[in-house]
Design an enzyme around this catalytic site. Structure first.
Site, PDB file in Angstrom:
ATOM      1  N   TYR A  90       0.851  -1.200   0.000  1.00 48.99           N
ATOM      2  CA  TYR A  90       0.000   0.000   0.000  1.00 48.99           C
ATOM      3  C   TYR A  90       0.879   1.239   0.000  1.00 48.99           C
ATOM      4  O   TYR A  90       2.028   1.198   0.428  1.00 48.99           O
ATOM      5  CB  TYR A  90      -0.963   0.020   1.201  1.00 48.99           C
ATOM      6  CG  TYR A  90      -0.334  -0.177   2.558  1.00 48.99           C
ATOM      7  CD1 TYR A  90       0.208   0.882   3.280  1.00 48.99           C
ATOM      8  CD2 TYR A  90      -0.280  -1.446   3.143  1.00 48.99           C
ATOM      9  CE1 TYR A  90       0.765   0.701   4.532  1.00 48.99           C
ATOM     10  CE2 TYR A  90       0.287  -1.649   4.400  1.00 48.99           C
ATOM     11  CZ  TYR A  90       0.808  -0.571   5.086  1.00 48.99           C
ATOM     12  OH  TYR A  90       1.383  -0.757   6.323  1.00 48.99           O
ATOM     13  N   ASP A 104       2.030  -2.511  22.572  1.00 48.70           N
ATOM     14  CA  ASP A 104       2.731  -3.776  22.346  1.00 48.70           C
ATOM     15  C   ASP A 104       3.306  -4.363  23.634  1.00 48.70           C
ATOM     16  O   ASP A 104       3.599  -5.555  23.695  1.00 48.70           O
ATOM     17  CB  ASP A 104       3.893  -3.573  21.358  1.00 48.70           C
ATOM     18  CG  ASP A 104       3.405  -3.462  19.919  1.00 48.70           C
ATOM     19  OD1 ASP A 104       2.185  -3.540  19.699  1.00 48.70           O
ATOM     20  OD2 ASP A 104       4.259  -3.313  19.019  1.00 48.70           O
TER      21      ASP A 104
END
Ligand code: FAD
Length: 393
Positions: A215, A295
């Site tokens: 992308y 995370d």
């Protein structure tokens, strides 16, 4: 609650967003970041409306629009023939339906625009090049220890990423499990590609045991490629380990011409290779005045493209919980209770996608039949979530 002194370990996407959300509510925030603050590290990040909505509420809409790319849709294609298997609308349709756009953005650009906003806030102090090694908490506060000294505060948040020190200090080291998959990452300058060859879409090519995602980022100047292959002879979990062009080319031999063009035009010196490790959802994140975010508590395989969005959502929910609770410990418990189910859903869903994306034969045929409907259901569950309002169970 009265204005708090909050210490955040980790000035990545989650830590910086949290600092901005808290500062907006009048809290005093210190960020401790091990690396230099203004880093161009990383490649593409997908930012769906559930994450974009939070950043817009921080006044960052025009900064995002100035450096991101707005994809028109998402497409899944057959690895060799290029046949369209399923597609979903993004672009204006998604922005209208969910009240915020879907962005493709270079992680360095996102980090930079957050940092610019942090610099403008009188409530945020940055400590760069500082690695936090330890903390102690007692009834009235928490104290962190780092290379240059100590600091006390009301609340400590470990937003220190996948190899979190704060998580290890809270719960002991928890070894991750190698998935048997390796992700290649590279950025290709769009000017090197034939005009209009690469569609303005999030494109995913499905093949047996492999998939290839690409992308545009940086206003369409670069194409971000993530190429995932099942192999067991490489187990380094790092954003900066280099890979070899000939190996990447061999991994995707026989794939569609679009994929070959992208590999051929990649800068051979900037191919990165990242072993994918999986970690089960944690049953508890924080203790007392200390918690985790992003995370550090829910590292996620990249197959739902929700890593950055989940960290950003955490930041908004934690801030809302601090606002509505009577004390720090209550706010952190509420935050964790609200966030664990959703982030575990994304962790488990990403693990399932890791298998489904690589199916072959009858399995792939069945997957293709339901892909469009399943994609829409998942998107709606992810994108409609409003983190700023999510303080009730
Ligand atoms: C260098 C880098 C490149 C990345 N590139 C990509 C990419 O291309 N695509 C993608 O989808 N995701 C990428 N990610 C991951 C992505 O940013 C996260 O998955 C997501 O944004 C969640 O953010 P986070 O704040 O939880 O963690 P992160 O964004 O990983 O931030 C954690 C921060 O904590 C700091 N830190 C760690 N330990 C300590 C310590 N003891 N003391 C002080 N500071 C500490 C780290 O230096 C880091 O800045 C990258 C992460 C990093 C660190």
């Amino acid at each position: 609650m009265r204005p708090l002194n909050v210490m955040i370990v980790g000035g990545g996407i989650g830590g910086m967003t949290l600092s901005l959300c808290l500062a907006q509510q009048g809290h005093q925030v210190s960020i401790f970041e091990r690396a230099v603050m203004d880093s161009d590290a990383g490649a593409g990040v997908q930012l769906s409306p559930n994450g974009a909505r939070v950043l817009h509420s921080l006044g960052l809409a025009s900064a995002l629009e100035g450096c991101a790319f707005l994809p028109q849709g998402g497409q899944f294609r057959h690895f060799r023939s290029g046949r369209l298997i399923a597609q979903t609308a993004l672009g204006a349709q998604v922005a209208e339906r969910y009240g915020a756009p879907y962005y493709h953005i270079h992680r360095g650009d996102l980090h930079h625009l957050l940092l610019q906003a942090v610099k403008l806030s009188p409530n945020i102090v940055r400590h760069a090049g500082v690695s936090v090694d330890n903390f102690e908490q007692h009834g009235r506060g928490v104290e962190i220890k780092f290379s240059q000294g100590v600091q006390r505060g009301d609340l400590l948040v470990g937003a220190d990423g996948i190899h979190s020190t704060i998580r290890d200090l809270l719960w002991g080291a928890q070894p991750p499990h190698f998935t048997g998959q390796v992700a290649w990452r590279t950025l290709v300058p769009a000017a090197r590609l034939p005009k209009n060859r690469i569609r303005p879409m999030a494109s995913v090519w499905w093949g047996p045991g492999k998939h290839f995602v690409h992308y545009y980022v940086r206003r369409g100047e670069l194409v971000n490629c993530v190429c995932v292959v099942e192999k067991s002879n490489w187990q380094v979990e790092s954003w900066s380990s280099k890979g070899d062009y000939a190996e990447l080319k061999k991994d995707f031999a026989g794939w569609h011409d679009d994929v070959q063009h992208l590999i051929d035009q990649a800068d051979h010196q900037s191919l990165y290779k990242w072993a994918l490790y999986d970690r089960a959802p944690m049953s508890k994140w924080g203790k007392g005045r200390v918690t985790l975010l992003g995370d550090a508590c829910h590292p996620t395989l990249p197959f739902m493209a929700q890593g950055a969005a989940m960290a950003i959502e955490d930041a908004a929910v934690l801030t809302a919980c601090v606002k509505s609770a009577a004390g720090v410990a209550e706010a952190l418990q509420r935050y964790e209770k609200l966030r664990r189910p959703r982030t575990a859903y994304v962790q488990r869903g990403s693990r399932r996608h890791a298998r489904v994306f690589h199916l072959s034969g009858v399995g792939a045929w069945m997957r293709n039949l339901v892909a469009a409907k399943a994609g829409e259901r998942t998107a709606s569950r992810l994108f409609a979530y409003d983190a700023r309002a999510a303080t009730k169970f």
